[in-house]
Design a protein around this motif. Sequence first.
Motif, short mmCIF file in Angstrom:
data_model
loop_
_atom_site.label_atom_id
_atom_site.label_comp_id
_atom_site.label_asym_id
_atom_site.label_seq_id
_atom_site.Cartn_x
_atom_site.Cartn_y
_atom_site.Cartn_z
N LEU A 42 -5.20 8.83 7.64
CA LEU A 42 -6.46 8.82 8.39
C LEU A 42 -6.34 9.51 9.75
N ALA A 43 -5.12 9.51 10.33
CA ALA A 43 -4.85 10.15 11.62
C ALA A 43 -5.81 9.66 12.72
N LEU A 44 -5.96 8.35 12.83
CA LEU A 44 -6.84 7.77 13.83
C LEU A 44 -6.08 7.47 15.12
N THR A 45 -6.81 7.41 16.24
CA THR A 45 -6.25 7.06 17.54
C THR A 45 -6.95 5.81 18.06
N LYS A 46 -6.43 5.28 19.17
CA LYS A 46 -7.08 4.12 19.78
C LYS A 46 -8.47 4.51 20.30
N THR A 47 -8.63 5.76 20.69
CA THR A 47 -9.96 6.23 21.10
C THR A 47 -10.93 6.13 19.93
N ASN A 48 -10.48 6.50 18.73
CA ASN A 48 -11.33 6.37 17.54
C ASN A 48 -11.71 4.92 17.30
N LEU A 49 -10.73 4.01 17.44
CA LEU A 49 -11.02 2.59 17.22
C LEU A 49 -12.01 2.07 18.26
N GLY A 50 -11.83 2.51 19.51
CA GLY A 50 -12.79 2.13 20.54
C GLY A 50 -14.17 2.66 20.23
N ASP A 51 -14.23 3.87 19.66
CA ASP A 51 -15.52 4.44 19.29
C ASP A 51 -16.18 3.68 18.15
N PHE A 52 -15.35 3.24 17.17
CA PHE A 52 -15.91 2.43 16.07
C PHE A 52 -16.58 1.18 16.65
N ALA A 53 -15.86 0.52 17.57
CA ALA A 53 -16.41 -0.69 18.19
C ALA A 53 -17.65 -0.37 19.01
N ALA A 54 -17.60 0.77 19.73
CA ALA A 54 -18.73 1.14 20.59
C ALA A 54 -19.96 1.50 19.78
N TYR A 55 -19.80 2.36 18.76
CA TYR A 55 -20.95 2.71 17.93
C TYR A 55 -21.44 1.50 17.13
N GLY A 56 -20.51 0.64 16.74
CA GLY A 56 -20.91 -0.60 16.08
C GLY A 56 -21.76 -1.45 17.01
N THR A 57 -21.35 -1.52 18.27
CA THR A 57 -22.12 -2.31 19.23
C THR A 57 -23.48 -1.68 19.49
N LEU A 58 -23.54 -0.36 19.51
CA LEU A 58 -24.84 0.31 19.61
C LEU A 58 -25.71 -0.01 18.40
N GLY A 59 -25.06 -0.11 17.24
CA GLY A 59 -25.78 -0.52 16.05
C GLY A 59 -26.34 -1.93 16.20
N ALA A 60 -25.55 -2.81 16.80
CA ALA A 60 -26.02 -4.17 17.05
C ALA A 60 -27.21 -4.17 17.99
N LEU A 61 -27.16 -3.28 19.00
CA LEU A 61 -28.27 -3.17 19.94
C LEU A 61 -29.54 -2.73 19.22
N VAL A 62 -29.42 -1.69 18.40
CA VAL A 62 -30.58 -1.22 17.63
C VAL A 62 -31.07 -2.32 16.70
N GLY A 63 -30.12 -3.02 16.08
CA GLY A 63 -30.49 -4.10 15.18
C GLY A 63 -31.28 -5.20 15.88
N LYS A 64 -30.90 -5.54 17.12
CA LYS A 64 -31.64 -6.56 17.85
C LYS A 64 -33.10 -6.15 18.06
N LEU A 65 -33.29 -4.86 18.35
CA LEU A 65 -34.66 -4.37 18.57
C LEU A 65 -35.48 -4.40 17.29
N ILE A 66 -34.80 -4.36 16.16
CA ILE A 66 -35.49 -4.40 14.86
C ILE A 66 -35.68 -5.84 14.39
N TRP A 67 -34.58 -6.60 14.36
CA TRP A 67 -34.60 -7.92 13.72
C TRP A 67 -35.31 -8.97 14.54
N GLY A 68 -35.30 -8.87 15.87
CA GLY A 68 -35.98 -9.87 16.68
C GLY A 68 -37.48 -9.94 16.40
N PRO A 69 -38.20 -8.83 16.59
CA PRO A 69 -39.64 -8.86 16.24
C PRO A 69 -39.88 -9.18 14.77
N LEU A 70 -39.00 -8.67 13.89
CA LEU A 70 -39.20 -8.92 12.46
C LEU A 70 -39.06 -10.39 12.12
#
Length: 443
Positions: A42-70
């Motif tokens: 896979l040739a991943l770095t710690k920066t990649n892992l941090g990005d997975f967590a960061a984009y995942g957290t952005l996904g959680a943010l988007v999800g809150k904006l969707i799931w809360g009103p829903l």
Amino acid sequence: MSNRPPQQLNIIIAMYLGYAAMMICRQMVTILSPALLADETLALTKTNLGDFAAYGTLGALVGKLIWGPLADIIGGRFTFLIGIFLTALFVIAFGLSPNVMAFTVFSFLLYCTKSSGWPAMTKLVGEWYHPHHYGRVWSIISTSSRFSVVLATLFFGWLLSFMDWRSVAFIAAAFALVVFIGCYFFLQEKPENPNFFRENQSDHTDTSDEGIALAKAAKQAVDNKYNHPLQDTSMGAGMLAFVKSPRVWLVVLMLMMLTCMMAFLDFVAVYLMETYQLSPSQAAMASTIFPIGSLAGLLASIAFYDRFSKKGIRTVLTIAMTLSLLSILTLKYLSWFNLSVEVNYIVALSAIFLFAFSISPAYYLPMSIFSIEYGGPHSAKLVSFIDAFGFAASATFAFIGGRLADSAGGWSSFMNMLILISAVGIVSVWAFMHAEYKAAKSE
């Protein structure tokens, strides 16, 4: 007497297991991170892992904006079931991912769907439990998050010692699908009786001054629940009320700091692996010290939260947050004491335990209780609104944290950032709880 206890027991068990399933799916990104880093194909770095967590957290943010009103529209039950099912599917997709782009996309989608859990449960708790029991109920449900992470990290970390990481992801998804089936049959949206909480309200035999005061407070809490100021208001009117409230912005600031502090969990396994030369499997299992500490903090809060006044809770949580700062300072300056590697390792694990123990009650309970009481019919939107800011802060933390860990300063630079966040966290927790204390006095 009504059949309230069996009904409430079924609901809390369903929520407990369902949220555990979602947390296990979400946590697979973290549990698998040492194995992903060690997989040379896979040739991943710690920066990649941090990005997975960061984009995942952005996904959680988007999800809150969707799931809360829903959740406020379609109800807690349906929202909760959709969340469990989709998190299982996205864990399977994560396990099939061949490259960095795919990992990032499915991490985003996984966190996005998992974020449905808290607004869904906010609706369900508000429908099924008495306001004076919110602290106890949320403490119990919150242990689901921590307990599931402890068991999942130990179990799946053990599986990683003799099984490839893709198979481990598929096993986690299978467990979530089994829980989904159980929740489908046992989870109910709301009580059939509209006077669910008013039944037997007069059945108080304690005639002491304290008993009479408690009975009066219980009646007032139920009356406030059934006659909420935001009852029958539109989504726009509810959101406008939130935006105008200083208390809402104080809890937003508090949760931003606490979510960043909780996000340390995403780095603990790699931190321990690199600092103490552990294998990926050993690092994954050792990192359970964080969720174990968080679980212990929540178990302690079950005993005290509903028993303390707002002023008492303010004091306890401020002291706890101060201990969390001392824990991070210990990790930062541990090398100054020239202890043996073995002793350093034990002290580091103890500091991580204390850090998680100290922040978990402040992270889970005040915001959840406030969202139901203040948000009323818009509680899912409020909890999601608050959470969205928390996840935005956490995403920023993950982006920066991964790069700091990869920088020349390494983990020392990472800890500097965490120390600053922890210091601001102390002030923000005190400020919000002080505002809650003042609001309670004025009622």
